[in-house]
Design a protein around this motif. Structure first.
Motif, PDB file in Angstrom:
ATOM      1  N   ASP A 175       0.835  -1.206   0.000  1.00  0.00           N
ATOM      2  CA  ASP A 175       0.000   0.000   0.000  1.00  0.00           C
ATOM      3  C   ASP A 175       0.866   1.250   0.000  1.00  0.00           C
ATOM      4  OD1 ASP A 175      -2.329  -1.470   0.001  1.00  0.00           O
ATOM      5  OD2 ASP A 175      -2.518  -1.477   2.180  1.00  0.00           O
ATOM      6  N   ALA A 176       1.980   1.204   0.728  1.00  0.00           N
ATOM      7  CA  ALA A 176       2.886   2.357   0.780  1.00  0.00           C
ATOM      8  C   ALA A 176       3.426   2.680  -0.602  1.00  0.00           C
ATOM      9  CB  ALA A 176       4.037   2.071   1.750  1.00  0.00           C
ATOM     10  N   ALA A 177       3.807   1.646  -1.351  1.00  0.00           N
ATOM     11  CA  ALA A 177       4.328   1.860  -2.701  1.00  0.00           C
ATOM     12  C   ALA A 177       3.260   2.464  -3.608  1.00  0.00           C
ATOM     13  CB  ALA A 177       4.838   0.544  -3.273  1.00  0.00           C
ATOM     14  N   SER A 227      14.044   7.982  -5.615  1.00  0.00           N
ATOM     15  CA  SER A 227      14.797   8.126  -4.358  1.00  0.00           C
ATOM     16  C   SER A 227      15.044   9.581  -4.004  1.00  0.00           C
ATOM     17  CB  SER A 227      16.133   7.387  -4.457  1.00  0.00           C
ATOM     18  OG  SER A 227      16.945   7.968  -5.462  1.00  0.00           O
ATOM     19  N   LYS A 228      14.787  10.492  -4.953  1.00  0.00           N
ATOM     20  CA  LYS A 228      14.982  11.909  -4.683  1.00  0.00           C
ATOM     21  C   LYS A 228      13.795  12.520  -3.941  1.00  0.00           C
ATOM     22  CE  LYS A 228      17.879  12.559  -8.774  1.00  0.00           C
ATOM     23  NZ  LYS A 228      19.138  12.751  -8.018  1.00  0.00           N
ATOM     24  N   PHE A 229      12.791  11.723  -3.693  1.00  0.00           N
ATOM     25  CA  PHE A 229      11.599  12.210  -3.013  1.00  0.00           C
ATOM     26  C   PHE A 229      11.401  11.434  -1.721  1.00  0.00           C
ATOM     27  CE2 PHE A 229      11.152  12.830  -7.524  1.00  0.00           C
ATOM     28  CZ  PHE A 229      10.681  14.120  -7.646  1.00  0.00           C
ATOM     29  N   GLN A 230      11.006  12.138  -0.676  1.00  0.00           N
ATOM     30  CA  GLN A 230      10.818  11.510   0.633  1.00  0.00           C
ATOM     31  C   GLN A 230       9.331  11.413   0.928  1.00  0.00           C
ATOM     32  OE1 GLN A 230      13.627  10.628   2.273  1.00  0.00           O
ATOM     33  NE2 GLN A 230      12.572   9.608   3.957  1.00  0.00           N
ATOM     34  N   GLN A 255      12.531   5.053   4.102  1.00  0.00           N
ATOM     35  CA  GLN A 255      12.152   4.225   2.959  1.00  0.00           C
ATOM     36  C   GLN A 255      13.381   3.530   2.391  1.00  0.00           C
ATOM     37  OE1 GLN A 255      10.300   7.622   1.075  1.00  0.00           O
ATOM     38  NE2 GLN A 255      11.895   7.697  -0.511  1.00  0.00           N
ATOM     39  N   SER A 256      13.244   2.251   2.120  1.00  0.00           N
ATOM     40  CA  SER A 256      14.364   1.450   1.635  1.00  0.00           C
ATOM     41  C   SER A 256      14.495   1.579   0.121  1.00  0.00           C
ATOM     42  CB  SER A 256      14.148  -0.015   2.015  1.00  0.00           C
ATOM     43  OG  SER A 256      12.989  -0.525   1.369  1.00  0.00           O
ATOM     44  N   GLU A 257      15.623   1.161  -0.405  1.00  0.00           N
ATOM     45  CA  GLU A 257      15.834   1.185  -1.854  1.00  0.00           C
ATOM     46  C   GLU A 257      14.848   0.251  -2.560  1.00  0.00           C
ATOM     47  OE1 GLU A 257      19.865   0.350  -2.798  1.00  0.00           O
ATOM     48  OE2 GLU A 257      20.675   2.104  -1.724  1.00  0.00           O
ATOM     49  N   LYS A 258      14.540  -0.866  -1.921  1.00  0.00           N
ATOM     50  CA  LYS A 258      13.581  -1.804  -2.503  1.00  0.00           C
ATOM     51  C   LYS A 258      12.206  -1.154  -2.644  1.00  0.00           C
ATOM     52  CE  LYS A 258      11.500  -6.360  -1.706  1.00  0.00           C
ATOM     53  NZ  LYS A 258      11.441  -7.534  -0.795  1.00  0.00           N
ATOM     54  N   LEU A 259      11.782  -0.423  -1.631  1.00  0.00           N
ATOM     55  CA  LEU A 259      10.506   0.272  -1.694  1.00  0.00           C
ATOM     56  C   LEU A 259      10.532   1.355  -2.767  1.00  0.00           C
ATOM     57  CD1 LEU A 259       7.675   0.843  -0.570  1.00  0.00           C
ATOM     58  CD2 LEU A 259       8.733   2.301   1.161  1.00  0.00           C
ATOM     59  N   GLU A 260      11.652   2.070  -2.882  1.00  0.00           N
ATOM     60  CA  GLU A 260      11.761   3.124  -3.901  1.00  0.00           C
ATOM     61  C   GLU A 260      11.690   2.540  -5.309  1.00  0.00           C
ATOM     62  OE1 GLU A 260      15.397   4.909  -2.739  1.00  0.00           O
ATOM     63  OE2 GLU A 260      14.498   6.184  -1.194  1.00  0.00           O
ATOM     64  N   ARG A 261      12.304   1.382  -5.514  1.00  0.00           N
ATOM     65  CA  ARG A 261      12.213   0.738  -6.836  1.00  0.00           C
ATOM     66  C   ARG A 261      10.784   0.316  -7.144  1.00  0.00           C
ATOM     67  NH1 ARG A 261      17.143  -1.660  -5.129  1.00  0.00           N
ATOM     68  NH2 ARG A 261      16.039  -3.577  -4.521  1.00  0.00           N
ATOM     69  N   HIS A 288       9.879   3.803  10.581  1.00  0.00           N
ATOM     70  CA  HIS A 288       9.093   2.600  10.319  1.00  0.00           C
ATOM     71  C   HIS A 288       9.836   1.559   9.489  1.00  0.00           C
ATOM     72  CE1 HIS A 288       5.493   4.236  12.015  1.00  0.00           C
ATOM     73  NE2 HIS A 288       5.625   5.337  11.295  1.00  0.00           N
ATOM     74  N   GLY A 289      10.726   1.993   8.644  1.00  0.00           N
ATOM     75  CA  GLY A 289      11.331   1.034   7.749  1.00  0.00           C
ATOM     76  C   GLY A 289      10.306   0.495   6.792  1.00  0.00           C
ATOM     77  N   ASP A 290      10.324  -0.807   6.587  1.00  0.00           N
ATOM     78  CA  ASP A 290       9.354  -1.431   5.701  1.00  0.00           C
ATOM     79  C   ASP A 290       8.159  -1.967   6.450  1.00  0.00           C
ATOM     80  OD1 ASP A 290      11.904  -2.799   3.534  1.00  0.00           O
ATOM     81  OD2 ASP A 290      10.912  -0.857   3.537  1.00  0.00           O
ATOM     82  N   CYS A 291       8.030  -1.651   7.709  1.00  0.00           N
ATOM     83  CA  CYS A 291       6.909  -2.143   8.502  1.00  0.00           C
ATOM     84  C   CYS A 291       5.786  -1.132   8.455  1.00  0.00           C
ATOM     85  CB  CYS A 291       7.332  -2.363   9.956  1.00  0.00           C
ATOM     86  SG  CYS A 291       8.665  -3.573  10.118  1.00  0.00           S
ATOM     87  N   PHE A 292       4.697  -1.496   7.833  1.00  0.00           N
ATOM     88  CA  PHE A 292       3.565  -0.604   7.720  1.00  0.00           C
ATOM     89  C   PHE A 292       2.317  -1.343   8.139  1.00  0.00           C
ATOM     90  CE2 PHE A 292       5.660   2.895   5.691  1.00  0.00           C
ATOM     91  CZ  PHE A 292       6.747   2.293   5.079  1.00  0.00           C
ATOM     92  N   LEU A 293       1.204  -0.625   8.117  1.00  0.00           N
ATOM     93  CA  LEU A 293      -0.055  -1.183   8.589  1.00  0.00           C
ATOM     94  C   LEU A 293      -0.542  -2.293   7.671  1.00  0.00           C
ATOM     95  CD1 LEU A 293      -2.442  -0.902  10.488  1.00  0.00           C
ATOM     96  CD2 LEU A 293      -3.380   0.808   8.954  1.00  0.00           C
ATOM     97  N   PRO A 294      -0.681  -3.529   8.122  1.00  0.00           N
ATOM     98  CA  PRO A 294      -1.013  -4.639   7.249  1.00  0.00           C
ATOM     99  C   PRO A 294      -2.496  -4.906   7.131  1.00  0.00           C
ATOM    100  CG  PRO A 294      -0.381  -5.470   9.385  1.00  0.00           C
ATOM    101  CD  PRO A 294      -0.317  -3.983   9.462  1.00  0.00           C
ATOM    102  N   ARG A 295      -3.345  -4.038   7.667  1.00  0.00           N
ATOM    103  CA  ARG A 295      -4.760  -4.335   7.686  1.00  0.00           C
ATOM    104  C   ARG A 295      -5.532  -3.167   7.121  1.00  0.00           C
ATOM    105  NH1 ARG A 295      -6.043  -8.292  11.431  1.00  0.00           N
ATOM    106  NH2 ARG A 295      -8.142  -7.487  11.573  1.00  0.00           N
TER     107      ARG A 295
END
Length: 573
Positions: free
Chosen positions: A132-134, A159-162, A167-173, A397-404
């Protein structure tokens, strides 16, 4: 003549002052208003500047000298509400989140809500799972930079946007992949609609968390959403009460109570402790306003609410404004041509002088942001405990987001809903929005502390963000909220006993006072010449005649003598 002119000018200046309101796109609007102007006047000026008609969802927020946030009350004078000296600085924010953003009539309203939720997403108040974050971030990209263009958007452009606290590189990709393939051709309005539709399905949509402690001394976050009252503790949602279940909100000192009736007439009372009295009062006011806005059918049903019982001292507050149902009905009557909106980075044909936007909130490239480096131990700690309604987040948060999503949310009382893999600790909304380029000096500190390396001066400081080095003493109460429960539990028990004793003493004094007043009233009525049947019967009883001649007449003569004596002293003096 000159002196008269100068004195008149000085008096006019004393009657006027400047107000600066920071808008959701981080631009500022400054106006001059009269000293006795009410909050409604300033709010109407801002809404006129934005060409905003669906304004009931928004409010103006300010910070007092003690770093406590407040919503500006529209029925009261601005100068009497804000304790600091002018010029005043405030912020326009979403106060009541629409239960269904798609039902909003005008695009300008959806756009401002879009900016607010983007801000919530970055500060960690709106949590979601990685997929959902992506998607949310990709919609932000599509709305602000348009379709993917290989000539304009090189490899790694996302990656130039926050978008998030971290946010990890995997999420940015993943964000870039969705933007390149799934959103081609979407207009900014469509992307914003899809963004809002996705965001409103998350459990923390509309959450503005207030840090508190439960009766055991454990940290908790209380929040009010379009759907009810929420308590977040650790990594779980431990309570959810629908608005039709909440019967009463009350506070006494730093103690906040929620009364509710659930299924099968099961009554519950939840008790929490705020870090300060002002924080608890702010929490109570927010609850009263949210309950009235979302629960009532019409504004004529709004009543003045007292924070305590009949015989005890307490605050009184009344929500002033329309309720959600009336707002929707009023929005349906809007017939004007939709106002055009200038979105930064889009085609000029969408521009309009009614709303001018500067650099965007979290989508401005990091390399263009002016950063102010704040030491981890001094700056972040002072900001963390600035006594606002949400603390600064030191662990992202890293890659941990709301799963529900809310459609899978359990009913209240059926168990605890896990909303994240880590403890819920939302960032303070007064924190800077963008994260700047990491300096080498602070990079090592981040590895040690897990905190952001550098922080920009956020325009959302709301006139109260402490500067570097001056926040050492601001966070005493905030830090106490995050500590363990050993000594605080004993302290809470002592405070509860003291409050109980004071309540009993108040009740006793009030009861004695009422009895004394009633006795005096009865004596006055019976000794008067009123020709009332029951008074005449009382006067003719032997007991009353005895009382009259043996007690009342001597007492009356004694009072008359004393009054004559006092009068004589006054005359002689």
């Amino acid at each position: 003549m000159l002196s008269r002119f100068m004195s008149g000018s000085i008096r006019n200046l004393e009657r006027e002052y400047d107000c600066t309101v920071r808008l959701l796109d981080d631009t500022e609007y400054t106006c001059t208003i009269q000293r006795d102007a009410k909050g409604q006047y300033l709010f109407d000026i801002i809404c006129h500047h934005l060409n905003l008609l669906e304004k009931d969802y928004f409010g103006i927020r300010y910070v007092d000298p003690d770093k406590q946030r407040h919503w500006l009350e529209v029925t009261k004078s601005i100068a009497k509400q804000i304790k600091s000296q002018p010029p005043f600085t405030m912020c326009l924010r979403v106060k009541f989140y629409p239960p269904d953003p798609a039902a909003l009539k005008e695009e300008i309203t959806r756009y401002l809500l879009f900016l607010q939720i983007k801000r919530d997403l970055y500060h960690g108040r709106l949590l979601c799972k990685t997929s959902d974050a992506a998607m949310l971030a990709a919609h932000i990209l599509q709305a602000e930079i348009g379709n993917y263009d290989p000539g304009k958007h090189p490899e790694g452009y996302s990656s130039k946007f926050q978008f998030f606290p971290k946010q990890s590189e995997k999420l940015e990709r993943r964000i870039a992949d969705i933007h390149k393939t799934e959103l081609i051709g979407q207009t900014p309005e469509t992307s914003e609609r899809n963004f809002l539709q996705k965001a409103q399905m998350l459990e923390t949509y509309g959450v503005d968390p207030h840090p508190c402690k439960d009766v055991s001394g454990n940290p908790a976050f209380l929040a009010f959403t379009p759907f009810g009252f929420v308590v977040l503790q650790g990594n779980k949602r431990v309570h959810f009460l629908k608005w039709n279940e909440v019967t009463k909100l009350k506070f006494e000192g730093k103690t906040f109570h929620i009364y509710a009736n659930q299924k099968e007439d099961r009554k519950i009372i939840l008790t929490y402790f705020a870090p300060t009295l002002e924080a608890c009062k702010h929490l109570w006011k927010c609850g009263v306003e949210n309950q009235a806005f979302y629960k009532l059918e019409k504004s004529s049903q709004v009543r003045t609410v007292s924070s305590s019982n009949l015989f005890f001292k307490g605050s009184r507050f009344r929500y002033s404004g329309r309720v959600a149902k009336e707002v929707m009905e009023q929005s349906a009557k809007i017939k004007r041509e939709p106002p055009e909106i200038h979105r930064a980075g889009l085609v000029p044909s969408r521009s309009c002088p009614s709303i001018t936007h500067g650099p965007r909130l979290s989508s401005v490239p990091r390399t263009r942001r002016r950063a102010v480096h704040i030491s981890i131990m001094e700056g972040l700690e002072s900001l963390r405990d600035s006594a606002h309604s949400t603390p600064v987040r030191s662990v992202s948060h890293g890659d941990c987001f709301l799963p529900r999503s809310r459609s899978h949310a359990p009913e209240a009382g059926e168990g605890m809903a896990v909303i994240s893999d880590e403890a819920y600790s939302p960032s303070d909304s007064v924190l800077p929005t963008p994260v700047a380029e990491h300096s080498m000096e602070l990079a090592a500190a981040r590895q040690t502390n897990g905190a952001p390396c550098s922080i920009e001066e956020e325009k959302e400081s709301e006139a109260g963000t402490p500067k570097q080095g001056e926040g050492g003493d601001l966070g005493a109460d905030g830090r106490r909220v995050q500590q363990g429960s050993g000594g605080d539990s004993a302290l809470s028990e002592v405070e509860q006993v003291n409050k109980f004793v004071l309540s009993v003493l108040r009740l006793l004094l009030v009861t004695i006072g009422l009895l004394f007043v009633l006795l005096l009233l009865l004596i006055i009525l019976t000794e008067s010449d009123l020709d009332v049947a029951f008074l005449s019967d009382i006067r003719q009883t032997p007991e009353f005649e005895q009382f009259h001649f043996e007690y009342f007449c001597p007492l009356r003569r004694w009072f008359a003598c004393k009054l004559r004596w006092v009068g004589g002293l006054l005359i002689n003096d």
